[in-house]
Write a protein that holds these residues in place. Sequence first.
Motif, PDB file in Angstrom:
ATOM      1  N   TYR A 213       0.860  -1.182   0.000  1.00 18.68           N
ATOM      2  CA  TYR A 213       0.000   0.000   0.000  1.00 18.68           C
ATOM      3  C   TYR A 213       0.893   1.227   0.000  1.00 18.68           C
ATOM      4  N   ILE A 214       0.527   2.213  -0.804  1.00 19.88           N
ATOM      5  CA  ILE A 214       1.197   3.505  -0.744  1.00 19.88           C
ATOM      6  C   ILE A 214       0.114   4.545  -0.486  1.00 19.88           C
ATOM      7  N   SER A 215       0.340   5.346   0.554  1.00 22.21           N
ATOM      8  CA  SER A 215      -0.689   6.258   1.028  1.00 22.21           C
ATOM      9  C   SER A 215      -0.125   7.663   1.173  1.00 22.21           C
ATOM     10  N   THR A 238      -3.000   0.436  -4.148  1.00 21.62           N
ATOM     11  CA  THR A 238      -2.205  -0.786  -4.032  1.00 21.62           C
ATOM     12  C   THR A 238      -1.118  -0.738  -5.095  1.00 21.62           C
ATOM     13  N   MET A 239      -0.020  -1.412  -4.829  1.00 27.04           N
ATOM     14  CA  MET A 239       1.133  -1.330  -5.722  1.00 27.04           C
ATOM     15  C   MET A 239       1.772  -2.700  -5.872  1.00 27.04           C
ATOM     16  N   SER A 240       1.943  -3.124  -7.115  1.00 26.93           N
ATOM     17  CA  SER A 240       2.680  -4.349  -7.394  1.00 26.93           C
ATOM     18  C   SER A 240       4.130  -4.000  -7.719  1.00 26.93           C
ATOM     19  N   SER A 759      -6.563  -6.692 -11.646  1.00 25.63           N
ATOM     20  CA  SER A 759      -6.674  -5.943 -10.396  1.00 25.63           C
ATOM     21  C   SER A 759      -6.143  -4.533 -10.625  1.00 25.63           C
ATOM     22  N   PRO A 760      -6.501  -3.570  -9.762  1.00 26.70           N
ATOM     23  CA  PRO A 760      -5.985  -2.206  -9.943  1.00 26.70           C
ATOM     24  C   PRO A 760      -4.463  -2.139  -9.995  1.00 26.70           C
ATOM     25  N   ALA A 761      -3.792  -2.896  -9.124  1.00 25.52           N
ATOM     26  CA  ALA A 761      -2.326  -2.876  -9.116  1.00 25.52           C
ATOM     27  C   ALA A 761      -1.766  -3.452 -10.410  1.00 25.52           C
ATOM     28  N   GLU A 762      -2.372  -4.533 -10.913  1.00 22.70           N
ATOM     29  CA  GLU A 762      -1.919  -5.124 -12.174  1.00 22.70           C
ATOM     30  C   GLU A 762      -2.196  -4.188 -13.341  1.00 22.70           C
ATOM     31  N   SER A 763      -3.321  -3.499 -13.293  1.00 22.42           N
ATOM     32  CA  SER A 763      -3.652  -2.564 -14.366  1.00 22.42           C
ATOM     33  C   SER A 763      -2.613  -1.460 -14.479  1.00 22.42           C
TER      34      SER A 763
END
Length: 815
Positions: A213-215, A238-240, A759-763
């Motif tokens: 997670y980056i916030s 979220t971050m991959s 997923s959002p991170a994969e996108s």
Amino acid sequence: MNRVSSWLLCLLGSWLAITSGQKENATLSTISINPCSGVIYENVSLYKSDIYTVVNNVSLCGDNWNPNTTNGFRVYTYAESDGNNLTHTPVVFVVRQDEDGIISWTIPLLPLGFSTLFYQVNRTVCPISPQQPGNLPLLYVDVFSSSPTPVNYTISIEAVKDFEIKVAPVGQEPEYTKLVTGATAPQILYVRFPNDSDVLTVQAWTDDFKCAYISIQNKSCPVNDLLTTAQSRGIFQTMSTSAFLTVRASEVNDREFLIVIITTTFSVCHSKYYVQQTPLSILNSTDQFEQVLAVQVKRLPPTSTFALAIALPVIIFAVVWIIGLLVPFFCCPQLHWIPVCGCARAKQQDQLLSDVTSKATYSTIEKSALQRKDRDILDGPDPDSDGSRGQRTKLYDESLEMSANVEADESKLKLPRMSKQKYKKMNDLYSVYGWNTFTVGIFYALPAFQLVFSEQRLLNSSGNQDQCYYNFKCAYPVGVLSAFNNIWSNIGYVMLGALFLVIVTIRKFLYKRQREKDIEFVDTHGVPQYFGIYYAMGIALIIEGVMSAFYHICPTNANFQFDTAFMFIIGGLFLVKVFQNRHPDIHTNAFLAFFSFAVLIFFTLFGLYFDRDNPVVVRLIMFLLVLGFIFLLFISFYHFHQLSLKMSVLIQVLKNIKSYFTTCPRHKGRFFKLLFGFGLNIFLVIMVIALHTLVDIASSVVLFFFTNLFYFIAVYTFQKVWYKESITILPICLPLLIGALWGTAFWFFFHHVSDWGLSPAESREYNKECILLGFYDNHDVWHFLSATAMFFSFLFVLVLDDGVANVEREELHIF
């Protein structure tokens, strides 16, 4: 019950430690700690608490401490006990600052979503503002446990290196900060807005294919740096392997903010499908608990600097307007009712008008005989015998045997046999298409806008940027909108759709004036001109731009139908119009057509939700239904739409399907055109199933629509060439331009910048930098090119038969 009691005891001990301050007694010890000076080794047990005061001496921290900037201390803790895993008797650490709040944690720690206990926890305390030497705030570390046996623990306190990230001046590449984060070792960095910048982008990247997670949070205490609290404040993703966040000065207090990064479980960042394909040895590996990454903060130029990028599309499309409206009149000074440079040989038209007057090309007797012959061949009894002409407006006749009345030699079928209805009656029927399109568009657009705008407001209030699938590397916020550039790039659909409506209106006016001037000539020459579907196409192009803009307010799979629905309608209207050119009396009911579009959209929406779990099965079922529909359409087309859609007739067709292939086809030309077209559709089915991981189901349906459309137009054009029909200059030149535009547009479309099927991170792995004017990305270029390609495709169909405007209809073939 014992575990609950232990935790209550720990909390009570924490309260006692906090309220005791630095008081010493038999069970309480106070020890001073010099920061950056090494590790404290101690033990703690039941009824014993240790309190550590971090002294003001920071001279040992060296370059890691800068009194002129905001600094941060990081507390490293570890605990262990021989023969005791501390599950029921954990060690509690409490860090207190003067007035900035308290943070606490236990060892062992079980982070949210993990199944492994952690015996080492590292936390960063609240940022310490620039202070005068010797005037630093006090910091206390309290340690206690309910363990009946001594528990060994260690504590060390270090100053965070490069705690404040400097924002580089405009034109200078900013430096990046490298750090290590983990599930129990969150990282915090501090950023202050420069005075000359109000928008910053925070970028993070890593080579570790894990999850974090980056916030972005306000500079306040306590910092929400745990998995259970990181999503409760600020902006987060979220971050991959990469993350991109845009921060505006108006969104944070005092133009300063914190970057908080926490490693989380693999499944948070990755789709269910991907997790199922990942071996358990990787998912459960301790290597997944730690991540090395880099962070960089850049200035984002204000929107005012992109005035040219915003204005340029309007200027370019305005030039297209001028060319589309003025050039034809300068190019063709003898223009009658046919615009653009083909001009339909105005002089020849004048000569033909003279012939009509002087030679009486169609005498009353000859014309009546021709009409009787046509009705005998195609319609049977005279439809005008009861005094009312034009009752044959239904789609199909009642019997399959009616096709026997059509001549076997398709080349002898001429346009008069499909254009017997009164012009006014058919024109009124086709005019319904325009009104239907406008009405459907209004009622579809209003709730769509309400939904996506609510999603945008929810994103702004919650800070959850995983909610919308933007290209975060090229997303420029304006007002409440997070990606204004993706919305504005749809201006081409609106402007070119409006231009097409103007061109159609001019043609309609000129055609109407020509009919008033010489109705006999107009009704016996050229292809009958009905403008209702053209109006519907122009309106649909405008609404497509509006709906695409709505979709890009907050793009997700839930509202992707807003972006594609009118693409289906445009494709359908296109097909109906091309077919209607040579079959003007076969009127496809507008309400039935739009109902068919609605059914298609429903099945597409159904596929969107189930495509990810069972992509092959869902696509196979859906496209078998599509093939069945296309098969029935082709069979009906083969019989010149004289085939009833009653179930009994359909069963008869299926029973006799073998005869289409075992006997010589009655209409060879139509048979082989349709056979090749059906084979093309089978190839598309195989392709979209094989490439289900690359192309979503909605895009696959659009591909089906436009492939059949282009095939139908190509066949239509080939037939014109085959029968040596005259073609004006514009329809000859336009295919080259249209092909280049569509080919380039689809290249940008398939090099996508996001994918809501993941997923959002994969996108975000597909996010790309802006490629045009520093403001538009790949998908924006697709918008510009596809809008232009669609406009010229419309124009191509509009002028395709201009070359035969002066040709007698008895010489025009049906195809």
